[in-house]
Enzyme design. Structure first.
Site, PDB file in Angstrom:
ATOM      1  N   HIS A 217       0.802  -1.218   0.000  1.00 32.97           N
ATOM      2  CA  HIS A 217       0.000   0.000   0.000  1.00 32.97           C
ATOM      3  C   HIS A 217       0.838   1.272   0.000  1.00 32.97           C
ATOM      4  O   HIS A 217       0.311   2.362  -0.150  1.00 32.97           O
ATOM      5  CB  HIS A 217      -1.026  -0.053   1.150  1.00 32.97           C
ATOM      6  CG  HIS A 217      -2.164  -0.961   0.805  1.00 32.97           C
ATOM      7  ND1 HIS A 217      -3.446  -0.785   1.263  1.00 32.97           N
ATOM      8  CD2 HIS A 217      -2.216  -2.068   0.019  1.00 32.97           C
ATOM      9  CE1 HIS A 217      -4.230  -1.731   0.775  1.00 32.97           C
ATOM     10  NE2 HIS A 217      -3.501  -2.527   0.022  1.00 32.97           N
ATOM     11  N   SER A 221      -0.035  -1.181  -6.440  1.00 33.01           N
ATOM     12  CA  SER A 221       0.080  -2.421  -7.195  1.00 33.01           C
ATOM     13  C   SER A 221       0.760  -2.188  -8.531  1.00 33.01           C
ATOM     14  O   SER A 221       0.607  -1.127  -9.140  1.00 33.01           O
ATOM     15  CB  SER A 221      -1.306  -3.004  -7.454  1.00 33.01           C
ATOM     16  OG  SER A 221      -1.955  -3.290  -6.249  1.00 33.01           O
ATOM     17  N   LYS A 245     -14.186  -8.199  -8.513  1.00 39.29           N
ATOM     18  CA  LYS A 245     -13.372  -9.105  -9.333  1.00 39.29           C
ATOM     19  C   LYS A 245     -12.757 -10.211  -8.469  1.00 39.29           C
ATOM     20  O   LYS A 245     -12.705 -11.373  -8.882  1.00 39.29           O
ATOM     21  CB  LYS A 245     -12.268  -8.316 -10.042  1.00 39.29           C
ATOM     22  CG  LYS A 245     -11.558  -9.145 -11.101  1.00 39.29           C
ATOM     23  CD  LYS A 245     -10.765  -8.287 -12.061  1.00 39.29           C
ATOM     24  CE  LYS A 245     -10.131  -9.165 -13.119  1.00 39.29           C
ATOM     25  NZ  LYS A 245     -10.143  -8.547 -14.438  1.00 39.29           N
ATOM     26  N   ASP A 246     -12.309  -9.844  -7.262  1.00 36.02           N
ATOM     27  CA  ASP A 246     -11.767 -10.867  -6.364  1.00 36.02           C
ATOM     28  C   ASP A 246     -12.834 -11.883  -5.985  1.00 36.02           C
ATOM     29  O   ASP A 246     -12.537 -13.065  -5.795  1.00 36.02           O
ATOM     30  CB  ASP A 246     -11.196 -10.215  -5.096  1.00 36.02           C
ATOM     31  CG  ASP A 246      -9.803  -9.636  -5.344  1.00 36.02           C
ATOM     32  OD1 ASP A 246      -9.200  -9.947  -6.388  1.00 36.02           O
ATOM     33  OD2 ASP A 246      -9.318  -8.868  -4.478  1.00 36.02           O
ATOM     34  N   GLU A 289       5.687 -34.123  -0.344  1.00 35.44           N
ATOM     35  CA  GLU A 289       4.442 -33.598  -0.885  1.00 35.44           C
ATOM     36  C   GLU A 289       4.707 -32.961  -2.241  1.00 35.44           C
ATOM     37  O   GLU A 289       5.818 -32.466  -2.495  1.00 35.44           O
ATOM     38  CB  GLU A 289       3.877 -32.545   0.081  1.00 35.44           C
ATOM     39  CG  GLU A 289       3.369 -33.135   1.378  1.00 35.44           C
ATOM     40  CD  GLU A 289       2.040 -33.826   1.197  1.00 35.44           C
ATOM     41  OE1 GLU A 289       2.035 -34.999   0.781  1.00 35.44           O
ATOM     42  OE2 GLU A 289       1.008 -33.213   1.458  1.00 35.44           O
TER      43      GLU A 289
HETATM   44  C1  HEM Z   1       0.108 -21.855   6.992  1.00 35.78           C
HETATM   45  C2  HEM Z   1      -0.893 -22.555   7.364  1.00 35.78           C
HETATM   46  C3  HEM Z   1      -0.868 -24.071   7.528  1.00 35.78           C
HETATM   47  C4  HEM Z   1      -0.394 -25.037   6.674  1.00 35.78           C
HETATM   48  C5  HEM Z   1       0.256 -24.818   5.291  1.00 35.78           C
HETATM   49  C6  HEM Z   1      -0.639 -26.327   7.307  1.00 35.78           C
HETATM   50  C7  HEM Z   1      -0.312 -27.567   6.753  1.00 35.78           C
HETATM   51  C8  HEM Z   1      -0.598 -28.793   7.315  1.00 35.78           C
HETATM   52  C9  HEM Z   1      -0.404 -30.066   6.676  1.00 35.78           C
HETATM   53  C10 HEM Z   1       0.182 -30.288   5.271  1.00 35.78           C
HETATM   54  C11 HEM Z   1      -0.825 -31.029   7.546  1.00 35.78           C
HETATM   55  C12 HEM Z   1      -0.868 -32.545   7.306  1.00 35.78           C
HETATM   56  C13 HEM Z   1      -2.247 -32.965   6.868  1.00 35.78           C
HETATM   57  C14 HEM Z   1      -2.341 -34.453   6.766  1.00 35.78           C
HETATM   58  O1  HEM Z   1      -1.702 -35.025   5.882  1.00 35.78           O
HETATM   59  O2  HEM Z   1      -3.041 -35.023   7.593  1.00 35.78           O
HETATM   60  C15 HEM Z   1      -1.263 -30.392   8.750  1.00 35.78           C
HETATM   61  C16 HEM Z   1      -1.734 -31.057   9.874  1.00 35.78           C
HETATM   62  C17 HEM Z   1      -2.158 -30.427  11.035  1.00 35.78           C
HETATM   63  N1  HEM Z   1      -2.243 -29.065  11.265  1.00 35.78           N
HETATM   64 FE1  HEM Z   1      -1.751 -27.620   9.921  1.00 35.78          FE
HETATM   65  N2  HEM Z   1      -1.227 -26.120   8.531  1.00 35.78           N
HETATM   66  C18 HEM Z   1      -1.383 -24.760   8.710  1.00 35.78           C
HETATM   67  C19 HEM Z   1      -1.943 -24.152   9.821  1.00 35.78           C
HETATM   68  C20 HEM Z   1      -2.302 -24.789  11.013  1.00 35.78           C
HETATM   69  C21 HEM Z   1      -2.723 -24.136  12.230  1.00 35.78           C
HETATM   70  C22 HEM Z   1      -2.830 -22.635  12.417  1.00 35.78           C
HETATM   71  C23 HEM Z   1      -2.971 -25.118  13.152  1.00 35.78           C
HETATM   72  C24 HEM Z   1      -3.428 -25.024  14.602  1.00 35.78           C
HETATM   73  C25 HEM Z   1      -3.902 -23.990  15.165  1.00 35.78           C
HETATM   74  C26 HEM Z   1      -2.756 -26.395  12.525  1.00 35.78           C
HETATM   75  C27 HEM Z   1      -2.935 -27.641  13.137  1.00 35.78           C
HETATM   76  C28 HEM Z   1      -2.718 -28.869  12.536  1.00 35.78           C
HETATM   77  C29 HEM Z   1      -2.950 -30.145  13.172  1.00 35.78           C
HETATM   78  C30 HEM Z   1      -3.483 -30.385  14.593  1.00 35.78           C
HETATM   79  C31 HEM Z   1      -2.598 -31.133  12.226  1.00 35.78           C
HETATM   80  C32 HEM Z   1      -2.618 -32.668  12.451  1.00 35.78           C
HETATM   81  C33 HEM Z   1      -3.904 -33.292  12.021  1.00 35.78           C
HETATM   82  C34 HEM Z   1      -3.847 -33.788  10.587  1.00 35.78           C
HETATM   83  O3  HEM Z   1      -2.842 -34.352  10.203  1.00 35.78           O
HETATM   84  O4  HEM Z   1      -4.819 -33.584   9.872  1.00 35.78           O
HETATM   85  N3  HEM Z   1      -2.327 -26.156  11.224  1.00 35.78           N
HETATM   86  N4  HEM Z   1      -1.125 -29.017   8.590  1.00 35.78           N
END
Ligand code: HEM
Ligand code: FES
Lengths: 423, 162
Positions: A217, A221, A245-246, A289
Site C-alpha cells: 500500500h 500495485s 473481481k476478487d 508432498e
Molecule cells: C500456513 C498454514 C498451515 C499449513 C500450510 C498447514 C499444513 C498442514 C499439513 C500439510 C498437515 C498434514 C495434513 C495431513 O496429511 O493429515 C497439517 C496437519 C495439522 N495441522 Fe496444519 N497447517 C497450517 C496451519 C495450522 C494451524 C494454524 C494449526 C493449529 C492452530 C494447525 C494444526 C494442525 C494439526 C493439529 C494437524 C494434524 C492433524 C492432521 O494431520 O490432519 N495447522 N497441517
C-alpha cells in the site's frame, strides 16, 4: 470536533464513535475502499487475496484439529484416525486442512509466477517481493511440520530426510540435527516441537503478510503493462471494482477446493501416510508432498551431499536477489520479446523438476533433473542479467488508459478510448 | 556505545541460551544408552536389526565369502577409506548403525529377499547408495560408511551396544 479525537467521516454514529477513538474504519476505507488501483488488472491479480483467504481457512481448520489431535508418537496416528471416523465432521475439517495446504501452494505458485511475468519484483517493490519470499519459506516450513503430525510412514521418513539435510554442513551439521530432533532420531521430542511450531508459524506468517500488504500500500500495485499509473484516469477505487473481481475469483477457487475435498481428498497425498510410522522400515519410495518436488529434484540432481543441499536452498535464496539480477528497467514481459520466452522455458523447467522429483533417483530422471536445474539457475544468474543489456524491448504504451498508441498490443483497446473521469 | 552493545549482546545470549539448550536431548533421552543382543540365534549369513537410541542397528553374521570380499577390496577404491579389520571386533560379526549416511533412510539388505546392491552389503532405496559387506559406502550420494556404534562382547554370544 473535540480535541484528541480523529476527524472521522464515517456516518453511522456507533462506528463513528469508535472511529474517532481508533480510526480503523477510516483506515479500511482508505486501504480497501477508495484505494486507487490500476484499472487494467487481469485475473492473475486475484491470487494475493486468495492466498489470504487460504491462510484464514488453514488457521480456522487447524485450531479445530488441534482440539482433537494428540502430539505423541504412541497416539498421534490414532488421534488423526479418530478425527476421521469419530469426531463430528472431523473428516471434513481434516480434508479441508489437508487439501488447503495444496490449495495454498497452488495459489502461491501462481502468485509468484505473476510477479515473475509482470516484473512485480522490480523497483520500487523489491522489499515487497522479499517479504513475499519470506512468507513462502515460512509456508514451506509450516507445511513440512504439519505433514509430520499424522505420524504416518511418509511423515516419519519425510521428517528424517529433511532434517538430515542439515547434517551436510561441515562440523556443526550433526549437532544441528541432534538439536532439531531433541534426541538421536526423529522421535517423540521431535513430534512435540513440530506441533508447537506448526501451531505458531501460521501466526508468524500472518504477521509477515501484514507487512507485505503494508509495503504494497506504499508502492501501490503493479499491473499487466508494468507501467506506473499517471493519474486518476489510470486507476479505479478498490471497492467495488476489485472487491467484485476478487469475489469472482474466490468462487472459482472454492469450486476447485470443494472438488478436491469432496471428490478426490487423497489424490494429492501419498497412501503410505496411512501406514503408522515405523522407524525400522523405510518405504521403498519416499517422496515429499507434491509442492516440494521441484526442490527435491534439485537436491537429488547433485551427486554431492553438501552441494545438493546448498543448491536446493539456493534455488529459493536466488529469489531474494532477483530484483538486482534482472537489469532491465521494463517490468512486464509483454514488452520483452526474448525474456518472455526465456521465462516460459523456466516454467517448463520448473514443471519438469516437479515431475522428475517424484520419480526414483535413477536414469534418465537424474540427467533430466540436471538439465532442468541448470536452466532454472541460468535463467536467474545468466539470462536475466545479460538480457537487460542485450534485449531490445518493445516500446511501452503512453499510459494505462491509452495502451494502444505504440506497440501496446491489443490490450484494452476498446476501454482505452474513453478515459475515466472518476477519481 | 561499544560497551553497551557488548553487554546487551551478552545479556541477550544469556537469556536465549536456556531456550536453545532446552531443545537438545533431555537427560532421560540421553539415559536410554545401551541395548543387549543375544547372538546365539543368528546363523551364518543371517542378520538381525535391533533398536538402539531409537535407531536401527544391523548385526550381521558374515559368511567367509563376505569377509573375504570385504578384505580383498583395496582402500583406494573406497570413498571413505577404512579397513574391514578396523570396523569389526570379531571377524564374523559386523555391527553397524542401520542409518544411511546420506539422509537417514534405513538401507535394505537385512532380509535374504532384500536387494543388497552391487556390493552385496546394503542398498539404500531412497537415493541409491550401495554399501559393501563391511558397511562401507561404495556407490551413490552417501558420503560416509555406515557408522560402527560403540559396543563390546560381554560373552562369546552376547554384545552390549552403547
Ligand atoms: C500456513 C498454514 C498451515 C499449513 C500450510 C498447514 C499444513 C498442514 C499439513 C500439510 C498437515 C498434514 C495434513 C495431513 O496429511 O493429515 C497439517 C496437519 C495439522 N495441522 Fe496444519 N497447517 C497450517 C496451519 C495450522 C494451524 C494454524 C494449526 C493449529 C492452530 C494447525 C494444526 C494442525 C494439526 C493439529 C494437524 C494434524 C492433524 C492432521 O494431520 O490432519 N495447522 N497441517
Ligand atoms: S538416504 Fe540413503 S541414499 Fe539418500
Amino acid at each position: 470536533m473535540a480535541i484528541g479525537l480523529h476527524d472521522s467521516t464515517i456516518k453511522n454514529p456507533v462506528l463513528r464513535w469508535v472511529d474517532q477513538r481508533l480510526p480503523v474504519f477510516t483506515m479500511m476505507q482508505k486501504e480497501y475502499g477508495t484505494f486507487p488501483t490500476p484499472r487494467n488488472f487481469n485475473y492473475f491479480w486475484n491470487f494475493g487475496a486468495l492466498a489470504m483467504v487460504t491462510l484464514m481457512i488453514m488457521i480456522a481448520t487447524g485450531i479445530f484439529l488441534a482440539m482433537n489431535y494428540t502430539p505423541h508418537t504412541s497416539y498421534a496416528f490414532d488421534s488423526v484416525e479418530r478425527i476421521m471416523r469419530d469426531v463430528n465432521y472431523g473428516w471434513l475439517i481434516r480434508y479441508v486442512h489437508m487439501n488447503g495446504a495444496s490449495m495454498f501452494f497452488i495459489v502461491v505458485f501462481i502468485h509468484i509466477w505473476r510477479g515473475l511475468y509482470y516484473g512485480s519484483y522490480k523497483a520500487p517493490r523489491e522489499l515487497l517481493w522479499i517479504l513475499g519470499v519470506v512468507i513462502f519459506l515460512l509456508m514451506m516450513a509450516t507445511a513440512f511440520m504439519g505433514y509430520v503430525l499424522p505420524w504416518g510412514q511418509m511423515s516419519f521418513w519425510g521428517a528424517t530426510v529433511i532434517t538430515n539435510l542439515f547434517s551436510a554442513f561441515p562440523l556443526v551439521g550433526e549437532h544441528i540435527v541432534t538439536w532439531l530432533w531433541g534426541g538421536f532420531s526423529v522421535d517423540n521430542p521431535t513430534l512435540n516441537r513440530f506441533f508447537s511450531l506448526h501451531y505458531l508459524m501460521p501466526f508468524v506468517i500472518a504477521g509477515v503478510v501484514f507487512l507485505h500488504v503494508a509495503a504494497l500500500h506504499i508502492t501501490g500495485s503493479n499491473n499487466p503493462l508494468g507501467i506506473d499509473p499517471k493519474g486518476p484516469q489510470d486507476t479505479l477505487p478498490f471497492h467495488p471494482y476489485y472487491t467484485a473481481k476478487d469475489s469472482v475469483g474466490l468462487i472459482v477457487y472454492f469450486i476447485v477446493f470443494a472438488f478436491l475435498v469432496f471428490f478426490m481428498p487423497n489424490y494429492l497425498g501419498h497412501p503410505d501416510n496411512y501406514i503408522p510410522a515405523n522407524p525400522l522400515v523405510t518405504p521403498a519410495h519416499i517422496v515429499p508432498e507434491w509442492y516440494f518436488l521441484p526442490f527435491y529434484a534439485i537436491l537429488r540432481a547433485v551427486p554431492d551431499k553438501l552441494g545438493g543441499v546448498l543448491l536446493m536452498f539456493g534455488s529459493i535464496a536466488v529469489l531474494f536477489i532477483l530484483p538486482w539480477l534482472d537489469t532491465s528497467p521494463v517490468r512486464s514481459m509483454r514488452f520483452r520479446p526474448v525474456a518472455k520466452w526465456a521465462l516460459f522455458l523456466w516454467l517448463i523447467a520448473f514443471f519438469v523438476l516437479m515431475w522428475a522429483g517424484g520419480k526414483p533417483a535413477e536414469e534418465p530422471y537424474v540427467t533430466i533433473s540436471r538439465i532442468a536445474t541448470a536452466y532454472y539457475f541460468a535463467y536467474f544468474l545468466v539470462i536475466l542479467p545479460l538480457l537487460g543489456r542485450l534485449e531490445r524491448p518493445l516500446s511501452l504504451p503512453e499510459s494505462i488508459a491509452m495502451p494502444v498508441l505504440r506497440g501496446g498490443g491489443p490490450v484494452m483497446a476498446g476501454a482505452a478510448a474513453k478515459p475515466m473521469e472518476k477519481a | 556505545m561499544l560497551t553497551t552493545g557488548a553487554f546487551a549482546a551478552v545479556g541477550v545470549g544469556a537469556v536465549v541460551w536456556p531456550f536453545i539448550s532446552s531443545m537438545n536431548p533431555a537427560r532421560d533421552v540421553l539415559a536410554l544408552a545401551s541395548t543387549e543382543v543375544d547372538l546365539t540365534p543368528i546363523a551364518v549369513g543371517q542378520a538381525v536389526t535391533v533398536v538402539w537410541r531409537g535407531k536401527p542397528v544391523f548385526v550381521r553374521h558374515r559368511t567367509a565369502e563376505e569377509i573375504q570380499a570385504a578384505r580383498a577390496t583395496p582402500l583406494s577404491q573406497l570413498k571413505d577409506p577404512a579397513t574391514d579389520q578396523s570396523r569389526v571386533q570379531r571377524d564374523q560379526w559386523l555391527v553397524v548403525v542401520g542409518v544411511c549416511t546420506h539422509l537417514g533412510c534405513v538401507p535394505l539388505g537385512q532380509k535374504p529377499t532384500d536387494a543388497r546392491g552391487e556390493y552385496q552389503g546394503w542398498f539404500c532405496p531412497c537415493h541409491g547408495s550401495h554399501y559393501d559387506t563391511s558397511g562401507r559406502i561404495r556407490l551413490g550420494p552417501a558420503p560416509l560408511n555406515l557408522a560402527v556404534p560403540e559396543y563390546s562382547f560381554t560373552s562369546d554370544t552376547q554384545i552390549r551396544i552403547g
